[in-house]
Motif scaffolding. Structure first.
Motif, short mmCIF file in Angstrom:
data_model
loop_
_atom_site.label_atom_id
_atom_site.label_comp_id
_atom_site.label_asym_id
_atom_site.label_seq_id
_atom_site.Cartn_x
_atom_site.Cartn_y
_atom_site.Cartn_z
N HIS A 141 -3.06 -2.45 -4.77
CA HIS A 141 -3.23 -2.90 -3.38
C HIS A 141 -4.70 -3.22 -3.12
CE1 HIS A 141 -4.25 -2.08 0.93
NE2 HIS A 141 -3.36 -3.05 1.04
N ALA A 164 -7.71 -3.70 -0.91
CA ALA A 164 -7.95 -3.18 0.44
C ALA A 164 -8.82 -4.14 1.25
CB ALA A 164 -8.59 -1.80 0.37
N PRO A 170 0.80 -1.23 0.00
CA PRO A 170 0.00 0.00 0.00
C PRO A 170 0.83 1.28 0.00
CG PRO A 170 -0.06 -1.05 2.16
CD PRO A 170 0.60 -2.02 1.23
N ILE A 197 -4.91 3.35 5.59
CA ILE A 197 -5.15 1.90 5.70
C ILE A 197 -4.62 1.37 7.02
CG2 ILE A 197 -4.58 -0.35 4.70
CD1 ILE A 197 -6.62 1.29 3.08
#
Length: 234
Positions: A124, A126, A103, A182
């Motif tokens: 990436h 999630a 990320p 994140i």
């Protein structure tokens, strides 16, 4: 940069990283019709073989040599050295797609590969991976942060879709802020749940995780709905 050769629109895909992320993404791409060329060894090869039965276990350079798309799913601190190390031994190929899943990094970390003609992509997904086939269902409901050169951004977006996610474009300069967001939500969620379950166990609630399950899920869903609402007009 030229695109890699395709066999009936499909790619030969190699996976570097046999942790929780790499094998699942390999399974997702295989489900989309791509051919898996190999995966590197990890700490739990039995779990990997359950997710990717019959896929050859190879060293990283051999995975790169055999593949039109290389998916790199390794810990954050290992990524720069891995990419540079493969470049030093002449591993990266002209027109080869190289996709990492970290990320915090955009495509700059893939510069050693790009300088040898490879096409750099950062995707990436999630979700929180378990490393099992359960994750394939989670991917279908998830999003993926996509960063790529403008000319090949549609390729990165298409690959995100093929693993099951809805792609969201994140600028190279914004990857650090994205990673912070994140990390904040995952670390905070784990911390709060750990605190709450500890307190419930202390007062005699044996299945504290199960007790909180519906409450946590409904609370999170409500918070997400509120976050998705348009801001009030001033």
């Amino acid at each position: 940069m030229s695109e890699p050769q395709r066999r009936d629109g499909r790619l030969g895909v190699g996976i570097i990283g046999a942790g929780r992320v790499g094998p699942v993404l390999g399974a997702a791409l295989a489900g989309a019709g791509h051919a898996l060329t190999g995966i590197t060894s990890g700490s739990d090869d039995e779990r990997v073989s359950a997710v990717l039965p019959g896929v050859p276990v190879l060293d990283a350079v051999e995975v790169v040599r055999r593949s039109e798309l290389v998916v790199i799913a390794v810990p954050h601190e290992q990524l720069p050295g891995l990419v540079a190390g493969i470049a030093e031994v002449g591993g990266w190929q002209l027109g080869q797609l190289v996709l990492h899943t970290d990320p915090a990094h955009g495509i700059d970390v893939l510069r050693p590969a790009a300088e040898r003609g490879a096409i750099p992509l950062a995707v990436h997904p999630a979700i929180t991976f378990t490393g099992t086939s359960i994750d394939l269902r989670q991917l279908q409901a998830g999003y993926a942060a996509v960063t790529a050169p403008a000319a090949v951004l549609p390729i990165a977006q298409a690959l995100a879709v093929e693993i099951g996610c809805e792609p969201v474009v994140i600028a190279e300069a914004d990857r650090a802020a994205y990673a912070d967001a994140i990390e904040t939500v995952t670390a905070f969620s784990r911390s709060i749940i750990a605190q709450s379950t500890t307190r419930l166990r202390a007062i005699g609630v044996e299945n504290a995780g199960g007790y909180l399950s519906a409450l946590v899920q409904s609370s999170v869903e409500d918070a997400l709905r509120r976050a998705s609402d348009p801001p009030p007009l001033v």
